[in-house]
Design a protein around this motif. Structure first.
Motif, PDB file in Angstrom:
ATOM      1  N   VAL A 172       1.203  -0.952   0.700  1.00  0.00           N
ATOM      2  CA  VAL A 172       0.321  -0.097   0.071  1.00  0.00           C
ATOM      3  C   VAL A 172       0.723   1.082  -0.047  1.00  0.00           C
ATOM      4  O   VAL A 172       0.680   2.513  -0.330  1.00  0.00           O
ATOM      5  N   PHE A 173       1.960   1.331   0.983  1.00  0.00           N
ATOM      6  CA  PHE A 173       3.423   1.983   1.485  1.00  0.00           C
ATOM      7  C   PHE A 173       3.687   2.690  -0.436  1.00  0.00           C
ATOM      8  O   PHE A 173       3.607   3.381  -0.878  1.00  0.00           O
ATOM      9  N   LYS A 174       4.011   1.308  -1.357  1.00  0.00           N
ATOM     10  CA  LYS A 174       4.656   1.001  -2.505  1.00  0.00           C
ATOM     11  C   LYS A 174       2.637   2.384  -3.577  1.00  0.00           C
ATOM     12  O   LYS A 174       3.548   3.366  -4.473  1.00  0.00           O
ATOM     13  N   LEU A 175       2.046   1.914  -2.862  1.00  0.00           N
ATOM     14  CA  LEU A 175       1.237   2.852  -4.330  1.00  0.00           C
ATOM     15  C   LEU A 175       1.244   3.940  -4.258  1.00  0.00           C
ATOM     16  O   LEU A 175       1.188   5.067  -5.065  1.00  0.00           O
ATOM     17  N   VAL A 176       0.686   3.924  -2.756  1.00  0.00           N
ATOM     18  CA  VAL A 176       0.595   5.609  -2.431  1.00  0.00           C
ATOM     19  C   VAL A 176       2.054   5.963  -2.863  1.00  0.00           C
ATOM     20  O   VAL A 176       2.006   7.708  -3.487  1.00  0.00           O
ATOM     21  N   ASN A 177       3.579   6.010  -2.848  1.00  0.00           N
ATOM     22  CA  ASN A 177       3.981   6.769  -3.394  1.00  0.00           C
ATOM     23  C   ASN A 177       4.729   6.721  -4.623  1.00  0.00           C
ATOM     24  O   ASN A 177       6.118   6.201  -4.856  1.00  0.00           O
ATOM     25  N   ALA A 178       4.366   5.991  -5.240  1.00  0.00           N
ATOM     26  CA  ALA A 178       4.817   5.481  -6.239  1.00  0.00           C
ATOM     27  C   ALA A 178       5.489   6.901  -7.587  1.00  0.00           C
ATOM     28  O   ALA A 178       6.353   6.545  -8.028  1.00  0.00           O
ATOM     29  N   GLY A 179       4.505   7.813  -7.304  1.00  0.00           N
ATOM     30  CA  GLY A 179       5.549   9.096  -7.955  1.00  0.00           C
ATOM     31  C   GLY A 179       6.797   9.705  -7.235  1.00  0.00           C
ATOM     32  O   GLY A 179       7.650  10.488  -7.623  1.00  0.00           O
ATOM     33  N   THR A 180       7.131   9.587  -6.381  1.00  0.00           N
ATOM     34  CA  THR A 180       8.928   9.353  -5.698  1.00  0.00           C
ATOM     35  C   THR A 180       9.702   9.987  -6.556  1.00  0.00           C
ATOM     36  O   THR A 180       9.778   8.400  -7.058  1.00  0.00           O
ATOM     37  N   PRO A 181      10.024  11.251  -7.171  1.00  0.00           N
ATOM     38  CA  PRO A 181      10.825  11.851  -7.637  1.00  0.00           C
ATOM     39  C   PRO A 181      12.518  10.513  -7.851  1.00  0.00           C
ATOM     40  O   PRO A 181      12.722  10.218  -5.887  1.00  0.00           O
ATOM     41  N   ARG A 182      13.646  10.445  -8.418  1.00  0.00           N
ATOM     42  CA  ARG A 182      14.535  10.120  -8.595  1.00  0.00           C
ATOM     43  C   ARG A 182      15.408  10.736  -7.731  1.00  0.00           C
ATOM     44  O   ARG A 182      15.510  12.075  -8.650  1.00  0.00           O
ATOM     45  N   ASP A 183      17.275  10.074  -7.972  1.00  0.00           N
ATOM     46  CA  ASP A 183      18.069  11.441  -7.423  1.00  0.00           C
ATOM     47  C   ASP A 183      18.695  11.732  -8.384  1.00  0.00           C
ATOM     48  O   ASP A 183      18.792  11.244  -9.584  1.00  0.00           O
ATOM     49  N   SER A 184      19.417  13.265  -8.325  1.00  0.00           N
ATOM     50  CA  SER A 184      20.229  13.508  -9.550  1.00  0.00           C
ATOM     51  C   SER A 184      20.945  13.272 -10.006  1.00  0.00           C
ATOM     52  O   SER A 184      21.722  13.114 -10.713  1.00  0.00           O
ATOM     53  N   LEU A 185      21.973  12.050  -8.916  1.00  0.00           N
ATOM     54  CA  LEU A 185      22.783  11.241  -8.925  1.00  0.00           C
ATOM     55  C   LEU A 185      23.104  10.602 -10.330  1.00  0.00           C
ATOM     56  O   LEU A 185      23.879   9.403 -10.541  1.00  0.00           O
ATOM     57  N   ARG A 186      21.687   9.605 -10.741  1.00  0.00           N
ATOM     58  CA  ARG A 186      21.466   8.921 -11.662  1.00  0.00           C
ATOM     59  C   ARG A 186      20.697   8.880 -12.874  1.00  0.00           C
ATOM     60  O   ARG A 186      19.794  10.002 -12.010  1.00  0.00           O
ATOM     61  N   ASP A 187      21.041   8.742 -13.600  1.00  0.00           N
ATOM     62  CA  ASP A 187      19.880   8.607 -14.508  1.00  0.00           C
ATOM     63  C   ASP A 187      18.840   7.399 -15.127  1.00  0.00           C
ATOM     64  O   ASP A 187      17.606   8.021 -15.268  1.00  0.00           O
ATOM     65  N   GLU A 188      19.154   6.250 -14.796  1.00  0.00           N
ATOM     66  CA  GLU A 188      18.195   5.146 -14.663  1.00  0.00           C
ATOM     67  C   GLU A 188      18.017   4.344 -13.281  1.00  0.00           C
ATOM     68  O   GLU A 188      19.209   4.943 -11.880  1.00  0.00           O
ATOM     69  N   ARG A 189      17.720   3.529 -13.392  1.00  0.00           N
ATOM     70  CA  ARG A 189      17.264   3.138 -12.017  1.00  0.00           C
ATOM     71  C   ARG A 189      18.449   1.491 -11.799  1.00  0.00           C
ATOM     72  O   ARG A 189      18.964   0.778 -12.290  1.00  0.00           O
ATOM     73  N   PRO A 190      19.531   1.990 -10.328  1.00  0.00           N
ATOM     74  CA  PRO A 190      20.461   1.689 -10.047  1.00  0.00           C
ATOM     75  C   PRO A 190      20.631   0.003  -9.594  1.00  0.00           C
ATOM     76  O   PRO A 190      19.982  -0.113  -9.069  1.00  0.00           O
ATOM     77  N   ASN A 191      21.608  -0.805  -9.583  1.00  0.00           N
ATOM     78  CA  ASN A 191      21.489  -1.800  -8.814  1.00  0.00           C
ATOM     79  C   ASN A 191      22.576  -0.792  -7.586  1.00  0.00           C
ATOM     80  O   ASN A 191      23.197   0.021  -7.482  1.00  0.00           O
ATOM     81  N   PHE A 192      22.188  -2.732  -6.848  1.00  0.00           N
ATOM     82  CA  PHE A 192      23.118  -1.915  -5.268  1.00  0.00           C
ATOM     83  C   PHE A 192      23.757  -3.392  -4.676  1.00  0.00           C
ATOM     84  O   PHE A 192      23.664  -4.639  -4.842  1.00  0.00           O
ATOM     85  N   LEU A 193      25.476  -3.147  -4.623  1.00  0.00           N
ATOM     86  CA  LEU A 193      25.785  -3.926  -3.792  1.00  0.00           C
ATOM     87  C   LEU A 193      26.618  -3.338  -2.664  1.00  0.00           C
ATOM     88  O   LEU A 193      26.871  -2.792  -2.128  1.00  0.00           O
ATOM     89  N   PHE A 194      26.089  -3.895  -2.112  1.00  0.00           N
ATOM     90  CA  PHE A 194      26.143  -3.584  -0.044  1.00  0.00           C
ATOM     91  C   PHE A 194      26.390  -4.578   1.121  1.00  0.00           C
ATOM     92  O   PHE A 194      26.078  -5.762   1.097  1.00  0.00           O
ATOM     93  N   ILE A 195      27.575  -3.995   0.767  1.00  0.00           N
ATOM     94  CA  ILE A 195      29.287  -5.245   1.700  1.00  0.00           C
ATOM     95  C   ILE A 195      29.488  -5.198   3.188  1.00  0.00           C
ATOM     96  O   ILE A 195      29.499  -3.577   3.288  1.00  0.00           O
ATOM     97  N   ALA A 196      29.264  -6.017   3.830  1.00  0.00           N
ATOM     98  CA  ALA A 196      29.099  -5.815   5.630  1.00  0.00           C
ATOM     99  C   ALA A 196      30.799  -6.937   5.530  1.00  0.00           C
ATOM    100  O   ALA A 196      30.896  -8.046   4.636  1.00  0.00           O
ATOM    101  N   VAL A 197      31.509  -5.333   6.477  1.00  0.00           N
ATOM    102  CA  VAL A 197      32.964  -6.562   6.816  1.00  0.00           C
ATOM    103  C   VAL A 197      32.668  -6.309   8.452  1.00  0.00           C
ATOM    104  O   VAL A 197      32.497  -5.351   9.270  1.00  0.00           O
ATOM    105  N   ASP A 198      32.564  -7.404   8.736  1.00  0.00           N
ATOM    106  CA  ASP A 198      32.601  -8.202  10.377  1.00  0.00           C
ATOM    107  C   ASP A 198      33.669  -7.648  10.844  1.00  0.00           C
ATOM    108  O   ASP A 198      35.308  -7.310  11.091  1.00  0.00           O
TER     109      ASP A 198
END
Length: 480
Positions: A16-42
């Motif tokens: 529901v939250f997603k549908l309500v906020n479907a128009g959230t603008p994207r940041d100017s740092l990128r031109d298209e939907r980015p991928n994410f590599l999330f690296i945790a080091v213990d």
């Protein structure tokens, strides 16, 4: 209703939250939907070339730093694995997750919370996990966070801490030597297996929008790494800690006996550790860092090979820091600088500030809103952190000048903690109150002023010339 039975309700709320906020603008740092590599080091403290360490050999982590931004003053919210990771992945502080130990699941207190990877999953991303992301016991995993089953997430099942016959576990204990050097391939140890599995995941995900979380266990004890990484360093070149005694006037409650290290068979149960052993432990810590750096290099190379590097946000973070004999302390579980300060590096597509550093004070709890905003996906309203996008765009942006951390005593405890140490770090000072959890009375206080060493030397709490500073810090801490 248990948190397990309520997970479907959480998903419906998020949709529901997603549908309500479907128009959230994207940041100017990128031109298209980015991928994410999330690296945790213990257990990684900022002991990297990109953080000015002249000894560390970390070319791949330094490469990420050259592509992105180094946060010189990033802080964990609690300096031990499970609470810190629960805080990062929910975007809430430990008092909100009610996770202060190594056994409690955050969904006991927050059954419907949408985690960071879950938020990506619910907004069209393939969310995958390889290695240690949540604390690595079966009961602390969170299947709702991922699009498919996590890989190599449970220590003991994932791969060995040791490979030498003399260090194999017995019925009495798995803790053998605190370090291990073996002439083996990288994949003989668990983190090499994680690296291989993560490369495989990148190949499988290359045609999707993905959030890939990869968690490495070293340099957590034992400091086990293939010989080639030990060979990078000359032990005699490794300096001893410059401050090997507790801070003058530090309350006993702030310190500990180093039980985590003392449990290894080659470490005495009490007394001072010899200089030779300290250098051996430092050698193992550096070797472990370089070992992990090589695994991370495999991931970056695979992103580049698949044509994904220019459109992937890369985040490197550690759950907390680590003492290596400084202040007479070993491992973590304090509110001091070496335990709470962590490396944090973020590289984003289109980042005009590549290769920059910032001294702005930030917290790991800021990662949830930062990454969600970079993806252009909606945010829950009750997150405790704030997006770091303004800093990514301009490292000189005026920013908050405090970070909060906490730690319970005794450690480890049963039931509820008796005392909680709440700590606030500003540019020059750290103030800590050790409060009785039930009645709020203060058992002890600490105030430290930092110089370039970043080490606590003298507890200034109660000294008349610092009274105004202590009062100001106390007021700010009470706002937490």
């Amino acid at each position: 209703m248990t948190w397990k039975s309520m997970s479907l309700f959480a998903i419906l709320l998020a949709l529901v939250f997603k549908l309500v906020n479907a128009g959230t603008p994207r940041d100017s740092l990128r031109d298209e939907r980015p991928n994410f590599l999330f690296i945790a080091v213990d257990d990684l403290r900022p002991q990297l070339g990109s953080y000015g360490d002249s000894i560390a050999i970390t070319p791949n982590l330094d490469r990420i730093a050259e592509m992105g931004m180094v946060f010189n003053k990033a802080y964990s919210q609690q300096a031990v694995c499970a609470p810190s990771r629960a805080s990062v992945l929910t975007g809430r502080r430990p008092d909100a997750t009610k996770v202060w130990d190594l056994k409690t699941h955050f969904r006991e207190a927050l059954p419907t919370v949408v985690t960071l990877p879950q938020n990506f999953k619910l907004n069209g991303y393939e969310a995958r996990s390889v290695g240690k992301i949540y604390h690595d016991t079966q009961r602390l995993q969170d299947t709702a966070s991922w699009s498919s089953p996590a890989v190599l997430e449970i220590t003991g099942e994932a791969g060995p801490k040791y490979v030498l016959p003399s260090n194999q576990p017995t019925q009495k204990t798995w803790k053998k030597d605190a370090t291990e050097r073996a002439d083996v391939s990288d994949s003989a140890y668990v983190d090499g297996k994680v690296g291989v599995a993560a490369v495989k995941a990148i190949r499988e995900l290359k045609d999707t929008s993905f959030f890939l979380a990869v968690g490495f266990r070293r340099p957590h004890l034992p400091f086990s790494a293939p010989s080639r990484y030990w060979d990078l360093y000359n032990r005699n070149d490794l300096p001893l800690p410059s401050h090997m005694n507790p801070p003058e006037g530090a309350p006993k409650i702030a310190l500990h006996r180093g039980v985590e290290l003392r449990g290894y068979q080659d470490i005495a149960d009490s007394g001072r550790i010899s200089h030779d052993k300290i250098r051996q432990l430092h050698h193992g810590y550096y070797a472990s860092i370089s070992y992990i750096d090589a695994q991370i290099g495999m991931l970056i190379d695979e992103l580049e090979k698949q044509g994904l590097l220019k459109n992937t946000v890369i985040v490197v973070w550690s759950d907390h820091g680590f003492h290596l004999g400084e202040l007479g302390l070993w491992a973590k579980t304090t509110n001091y600088e070496l335990d709470t300060r962590v490396p944090l590096i973020i590289s984003a597509p289109g980042q005009k500030t590549a290769g920059s550093k910032t001294d702005a004070i930030v917290e790991l709890v800021d990662l949830y809103p930062t990454l969600s905003e970079l993806a252009g996906i909606p945010l829950p309203e009750d997150l405790d952190g704030e997006s770091l996008l303004p800093l990514l765009q301009d490292p000189s942006t005026p920013w908050k000048n405090r970070a909060f951390s906490q730690f319970p005593r005794p450690w480890m405890y049963k039931g509820e903690p008796k005392i909680m140490g709440y700590s606030i770090r500003t540019n020059d000072f750290r103030y800590t109150e050790w409060r009785n959890v039930k009645n709020g009375t203060i058992a002890a206080t600490e105030l430290y002023r930092y110089d370039e060493s970043g080490i606590e030397e003298v507890n200034l709490s109660g000294k008349p010339c610092y009274r105004s500073i202590e009062i100001s810090m106390k007021k700010r801490l009470l706002k937490l």
